[in-house]
Design an enzyme around this catalytic site. Structure first.
Site, PDB file in Angstrom:
ATOM      1  N   HIS A 187      -3.583  -4.493   7.724  1.00  0.00           N
ATOM      2  CA  HIS A 187      -3.714  -3.326   8.749  1.00  0.00           C
ATOM      3  C   HIS A 187      -2.821  -3.376   9.990  1.00  0.00           C
ATOM      4  CE1 HIS A 187      -4.895   0.224  10.519  1.00  0.00           C
ATOM      5  NE2 HIS A 187      -5.895   0.593   9.338  1.00  0.00           N
ATOM      6  N   GLY A 188      -1.755  -2.784  10.021  1.00  0.00           N
ATOM      7  CA  GLY A 188      -0.935  -2.532  11.246  1.00  0.00           C
ATOM      8  C   GLY A 188       0.147  -3.567  11.271  1.00  0.00           C
TER       9      GLY A 188
ATOM     10  N   ASP B   3      -0.082   4.631  -0.194  1.00  0.00           N
ATOM     11  CA  ASP B   3      -0.861   5.719   0.208  1.00  0.00           C
ATOM     12  C   ASP B   3       0.047   6.766   0.881  1.00  0.00           C
ATOM     13  OD1 ASP B   3      -3.285   4.429  -0.456  1.00  0.00           O
ATOM     14  OD2 ASP B   3      -3.914   4.255   1.539  1.00  0.00           O
ATOM     15  N   HIS B   4       0.844   6.441   1.970  1.00  0.00           N
ATOM     16  CA  HIS B   4       1.786   7.405   2.801  1.00  0.00           C
ATOM     17  C   HIS B   4       2.668   7.877   2.037  1.00  0.00           C
ATOM     18  CE1 HIS B   4      -1.455   6.573   5.672  1.00  0.00           C
ATOM     19  NE2 HIS B   4      -1.013   5.346   5.709  1.00  0.00           N
TER      20      HIS B   4
ATOM     21  N   GLY C  78       1.187  -1.266   4.460  1.00  0.00           N
ATOM     22  CA  GLY C  78       1.341   0.102   3.994  1.00  0.00           C
ATOM     23  C   GLY C  78       2.296   0.777   4.850  1.00  0.00           C
ATOM     24  N   HIS C  79       1.624   1.267   6.111  1.00  0.00           N
ATOM     25  CA  HIS C  79       2.245   2.229   6.587  1.00  0.00           C
ATOM     26  C   HIS C  79       3.593   1.971   7.225  1.00  0.00           C
ATOM     27  CE1 HIS C  79       2.546   4.730  10.524  1.00  0.00           C
ATOM     28  NE2 HIS C  79       2.311   5.705   9.847  1.00  0.00           N
TER      29      HIS C  79
ATOM     30  N   GLU D  11     -11.043  -9.097   3.014  1.00  0.00           N
ATOM     31  CA  GLU D  11      -9.766  -8.814   3.793  1.00  0.00           C
ATOM     32  C   GLU D  11     -10.097  -8.556   5.340  1.00  0.00           C
ATOM     33  OE1 GLU D  11      -7.183  -6.115   1.846  1.00  0.00           O
ATOM     34  OE2 GLU D  11      -6.347  -5.279   3.788  1.00  0.00           O
TER      35      GLU D  11
ATOM     36  N   ARG E 299      -9.192   8.195  -0.866  1.00  0.00           N
ATOM     37  CA  ARG E 299     -10.388   8.538   0.156  1.00  0.00           C
ATOM     38  C   ARG E 299     -11.135   9.755  -0.254  1.00  0.00           C
ATOM     39  NH1 ARG E 299      -8.999   6.541   5.462  1.00  0.00           N
ATOM     40  NH2 ARG E 299     -10.561   7.512   6.112  1.00  0.00           N
TER      41      ARG E 299
ATOM     42  N   THR F 127      -6.863   6.754  10.254  1.00  0.00           N
ATOM     43  CA  THR F 127      -6.781   5.541   9.172  1.00  0.00           C
ATOM     44  C   THR F 127      -8.143   4.813   9.477  1.00  0.00           C
ATOM     45  OG1 THR F 127      -5.350   3.642   8.473  1.00  0.00           O
ATOM     46  CG2 THR F 127      -5.634   3.979  10.885  1.00  0.00           C
TER      47      THR F 127
ATOM     48  N   ASN G  23       0.969  -1.264  -0.061  1.00  0.00           N
ATOM     49  CA  ASN G  23       0.140   0.066  -0.098  1.00  0.00           C
ATOM     50  C   ASN G  23       0.845   1.054  -0.112  1.00  0.00           C
ATOM     51  OD1 ASN G  23      -1.340   2.486   1.254  1.00  0.00           O
ATOM     52  ND2 ASN G  23      -3.139   0.951   1.760  1.00  0.00           N
TER      53      ASN G  23
ATOM     54  N   GLU H  54      -8.530   0.788  -3.128  1.00  0.00           N
ATOM     55  CA  GLU H  54      -9.561   0.441  -1.549  1.00  0.00           C
ATOM     56  C   GLU H  54     -10.206   1.825  -1.951  1.00  0.00           C
ATOM     57  OE1 GLU H  54      -7.109   0.951   1.789  1.00  0.00           O
ATOM     58  OE2 GLU H  54      -6.127  -1.091   1.515  1.00  0.00           O
TER      59      GLU H  54
ATOM     60  N   ARG I 183      -6.901  12.816   1.008  1.00  0.00           N
ATOM     61  CA  ARG I 183      -5.939  13.247   1.939  1.00  0.00           C
ATOM     62  C   ARG I 183      -4.318  12.838   1.460  1.00  0.00           C
ATOM     63  NH1 ARG I 183      -7.585  10.105   7.323  1.00  0.00           N
ATOM     64  NH2 ARG I 183      -9.282  11.076   7.078  1.00  0.00           N
ATOM     65  N   HIS I 184      -4.452  11.551   0.764  1.00  0.00           N
ATOM     66  CA  HIS I 184      -3.236  11.109   0.337  1.00  0.00           C
ATOM     67  C   HIS I 184      -3.403  10.746  -1.147  1.00  0.00           C
ATOM     68  CE1 HIS I 184      -5.113   7.192   1.433  1.00  0.00           C
ATOM     69  NE2 HIS I 184      -4.805   7.488   3.025  1.00  0.00           N
TER      70      HIS I 184
ATOM     71  N   HIS J 217      -5.667   3.623  -1.465  1.00  0.00           N
ATOM     72  CA  HIS J 217      -6.968   3.897  -1.231  1.00  0.00           C
ATOM     73  C   HIS J 217      -7.262   5.454  -1.584  1.00  0.00           C
ATOM     74  CE1 HIS J 217      -9.616   4.330   2.779  1.00  0.00           C
ATOM     75  NE2 HIS J 217     -10.275   4.590   1.569  1.00  0.00           N
TER      76      HIS J 217
ATOM     77  N   ARG K 287       3.838  18.837   1.618  1.00  0.00           N
ATOM     78  CA  ARG K 287       4.295  20.165   1.020  1.00  0.00           C
ATOM     79  C   ARG K 287       3.533  20.632  -0.185  1.00  0.00           C
ATOM     80  NH1 ARG K 287       9.606  21.149   3.166  1.00  0.00           N
ATOM     81  NH2 ARG K 287       9.689  22.789   1.606  1.00  0.00           N
TER      82      ARG K 287
HETATM   83  N1  PXP Z   1      -5.818  -2.983   4.049  1.00  0.00           N
HETATM   84  C1  PXP Z   1      -6.937  -2.190   4.260  1.00  0.00           C
HETATM   85  C2  PXP Z   1      -8.290  -2.607   3.723  1.00  0.00           C
HETATM   86  C3  PXP Z   1      -6.441  -0.782   4.664  1.00  0.00           C
HETATM   87  O1  PXP Z   1      -7.500   0.067   4.792  1.00  0.00           O
HETATM   88  C4  PXP Z   1      -5.349  -0.420   4.872  1.00  0.00           C
HETATM   89  C5  PXP Z   1      -4.948   0.832   5.330  1.00  0.00           C
HETATM   90  O2  PXP Z   1      -5.131   1.788   4.325  1.00  0.00           O
HETATM   91  C6  PXP Z   1      -4.209  -1.593   4.994  1.00  0.00           C
HETATM   92  C7  PXP Z   1      -4.646  -2.639   4.639  1.00  0.00           C
HETATM   93  C8  PXP Z   1      -3.050  -1.370   5.032  1.00  0.00           C
HETATM   94  O3  PXP Z   1      -2.647  -1.086   6.608  1.00  0.00           O
HETATM   95  P1  PXP Z   1      -1.159  -0.428   7.220  1.00  0.00           P
HETATM   96  O4  PXP Z   1      -0.994   0.860   6.321  1.00  0.00           O
HETATM   97  O5  PXP Z   1      -1.397  -0.226   8.657  1.00  0.00           O
HETATM   98  O6  PXP Z   1      -0.179  -1.525   6.818  1.00  0.00           O
END
Ligand code: PXP
Length: 251
Positions: A201-202, A20-21, A223-224, A162, A56, A111, A18, A81, A60-61, A54, A29
């Site tokens: 996630h996480g 996104d970040h 992702g994060h 998921e 959104r 998030t 992912n 997403e 935002r990203h 994702h 910036r």
């Molecule tokens: N899966 C889904 C459906 C999510 O919404 C996210 C966060 O955008 C992730 C996975 C990835 O989570 P993380 O960024 O905490 O790894």
């Protein structure tokens, strides 16, 4: 690719990166760098099996332009997403990513906090699952590892779920072990009903192995942590290390 190699590639746990970040840092910036598409290409080179982004409601990203460029420029599948809204459905139908993961979205959240309540919102979700499916997009529902949610996914005809690993990631000790069993049980229930389970996630280097070892999971979306760790080790090495941990977990 030989039949054996193809079977191995099909059987292995896929890593969806992912990005996104990368866009979060860019947008801080308002400049054009760092570019999430460049990160996606690098992640693919380092062994990612797919790219997740994702879009959104508040942009935002990831932006609409990022989705357009990812749709055109990737050699690996894009997993979009999206919230279950008409705006996002129109965007998905325009770009036709390989997969779309429907997530709950609240404007004020930091998030994606918790999974979709697919049981409660069945009637609302049915339209989006059907429309995406008819367009040939593989739909997944981002849900908690809860039998009631899996049953709702079955009723909705979603081919993929998921499972949200956020609770697992933030717990310790026995509570974490209990949550891991919930993930394993929900993954097994999904497979028993013909649904392909993914998780995300996480997840980090420190907590990914027990999740990756659950044999029913076919894909992890991360992702994060990867984007943060890339500051220290570079994105290529970070993705390769995550890939290696996932492969080791599968023995
Ligand atoms: N899966 C889904 C459906 C999510 O919404 C996210 C966060 O955008 C992730 C996975 C990835 O989570 P993380 O960024 O905490 O790894």
């Amino acid at each position: 690719m030989t039949a054996r190699l193809r079977a191995t590639a099909e059987g292995r746990l896929r890593l969806g990166v992912n990005i996104d970040h990368v866009a979060t840092i860019r947008n801080a910036r308002g400049d054009s760098y760092p570019d999430p598409v460049r990160a996606a290409l690098l992640a693919a080179e380092a062994g990612a099996d797919g790219i997740t982004a994702h879009l959104r409601e508040d942009r935002r990203h990831i932006t609409d332009d990022d989705i357009a460029r990812l749709s055109e420029g990737l050699s690996i599948p894009l997993n979009l997403e999206m919230a279950a809204t008409d705006e996002m459905l129109a965007i998905a139908l325009r770009h036709r990513p390989r997969a779309a993961c429907i997530v709950p979205e609240k404007r004020e959240e930091i998030t994606t906090e918790g999974g979709l309540d697919a049981a409660r919102h069945h009637n609302h979700l049915a339209h989006y699952v059907d429309q995406l499916g008819q367009a040939g997009i593989r739909v997944s529902l981002f849900i908690e590892p809860d039998p009631a949610q899996i049953e709702a996914a079955i009723r909705l005809g979603a081919p993929v779920v998921e499972l949200h690993t956020g609770r697992y990631a933030h717990l310790d000790g026995e509570a974490r072990a209990v949550e891991l069993r919930r993930l394993a049980d929900a993954a097994a229930l999904a497979v028993k009903n013909g649904i392909e389970p993914h998780a995300g996630h996480g997840l980090t280097f420190d907590n990914v192995v027990p999740v990756a070892a659950i044999p029913q999971f076919r894909e992890l979306n991360i992702g994060h942590f990867l984007i943060g760790e890339a500051i220290f080790s570079g994105l290529g090495d970070t993705v390769r290390r995550m890939r290696a941990l996932m492969d080791e977990a599968r023995g």
